[in-house]
Design a protein around this motif. Sequence first.
Motif, short mmCIF file in Angstrom:
data_model
loop_
_atom_site.label_atom_id
_atom_site.label_comp_id
_atom_site.label_asym_id
_atom_site.label_seq_id
_atom_site.Cartn_x
_atom_site.Cartn_y
_atom_site.Cartn_z
N ALA A 92 0.83 -1.21 0.00
CA ALA A 92 0.00 0.00 0.00
C ALA A 92 0.87 1.26 0.00
CB ALA A 92 -0.94 -0.01 1.19
N ASN A 93 1.95 1.25 0.77
CA ASN A 93 2.88 2.39 0.75
C ASN A 93 3.51 2.55 -0.62
OD1 ASN A 93 3.82 1.60 4.11
ND2 ASN A 93 2.76 3.47 3.47
N LYS A 94 3.83 1.43 -1.26
CA LYS A 94 4.43 1.48 -2.60
C LYS A 94 3.45 2.09 -3.61
CE LYS A 94 6.39 -1.47 -6.23
NZ LYS A 94 6.75 -2.87 -6.62
N GLY A 95 2.19 1.67 -3.55
CA GLY A 95 1.19 2.22 -4.45
C GLY A 95 1.01 3.71 -4.26
N ALA A 96 1.00 4.15 -2.98
CA ALA A 96 0.87 5.57 -2.69
C ALA A 96 2.08 6.34 -3.21
CB ALA A 96 0.71 5.78 -1.18
N ASN A 97 3.25 5.76 -3.02
CA ASN A 97 4.50 6.39 -3.47
C ASN A 97 4.53 6.52 -4.99
OD1 ASN A 97 7.29 7.31 -2.90
ND2 ASN A 97 7.86 5.45 -3.99
N GLU A 98 4.17 5.46 -5.69
CA GLU A 98 4.19 5.47 -7.14
C GLU A 98 3.16 6.45 -7.72
OE1 GLU A 98 3.60 1.41 -8.25
OE2 GLU A 98 5.73 0.88 -8.01
N ALA A 99 2.06 6.68 -6.98
CA ALA A 99 1.03 7.61 -7.44
C ALA A 99 1.37 9.06 -7.09
CB ALA A 99 -0.32 7.23 -6.83
N GLY A 100 2.51 9.27 -6.42
CA GLY A 100 2.92 10.62 -6.09
C GLY A 100 2.23 11.20 -4.87
N GLY A 101 1.68 10.34 -4.02
CA GLY A 101 0.97 10.82 -2.84
C GLY A 101 1.79 10.71 -1.57
N THR A 102 1.12 10.94 -0.45
CA THR A 102 1.77 10.87 0.86
C THR A 102 1.64 9.47 1.43
OG1 THR A 102 1.26 13.20 1.28
CG2 THR A 102 1.85 11.85 3.18
#
Length: 241
Positions: A92-102
């Motif tokens: 989930a952190n990876k997905g958030a990171n790849e989407a440019g979010g926090t």
Amino acid sequence: MPATTTDQRLLDSPGRADWLHTDPWRVMRIQAEFVEGFGTLAELGPAVSVFGSARSRPDDPDYELGVQVGHALVDAGYAVITGGGPGSMEAANKGANEAGGTSVGLGIELPFEQGLNEYVHIGINFRYFFIRKTMFVKYAEGFVVLPGGFGTLDELFEAMTLVQTRKVTRFPIVLMGKDYWEGLLAWLRGPVQARGTISEHDVDLLHLTDDVTEAVAIIQESAKARAEHAEKEAAAAGRPE
């Protein structure tokens, strides 16, 4: 890795009066952890807590599901909060990171896990589970729960209890993975409800889906309803009697 954890030392009973000299000082450490958590997350903005197994591997479907969930939540304007560990939390952190979010990780002192995963932007390591759990709820607008074990179930049922007892209001809990969670819901609707230990509508607090888009929509609809409810209450409070 420590041989024992801070939680363990707090909860163990020494059988003597040692606690009289040590436990009161632990209150200062507990207070410091609350202050750190509140101070770090106070300006986070809209966020969703995502839970799941620390044992999911990158080639597991559950890991990929976690990546999709993290990405979709960021696309919808949310920060993603996880336990900061490996497995589905990392996903989930990876997905958030790849989407440019926090991407937020709230770690916990454990004898068998080391540090926060590499996709965490904002990270806090806690000694006490109950402080960490407070942060998961206080700064999130809902929970998305991926397949997981005892830790995931603990977080799930604590959230259900808070909603059921109205300690928190309009707080959506989404279970991702019908094949994994349907048995639990059947048990709750069957023998648990039949014994009268929960009410007929308690299980309706849980939303079950395989669709990431639907999961995000449930969170958004709940946030909209909460905002409308708050506006009505504020308007009612401002009316003359």
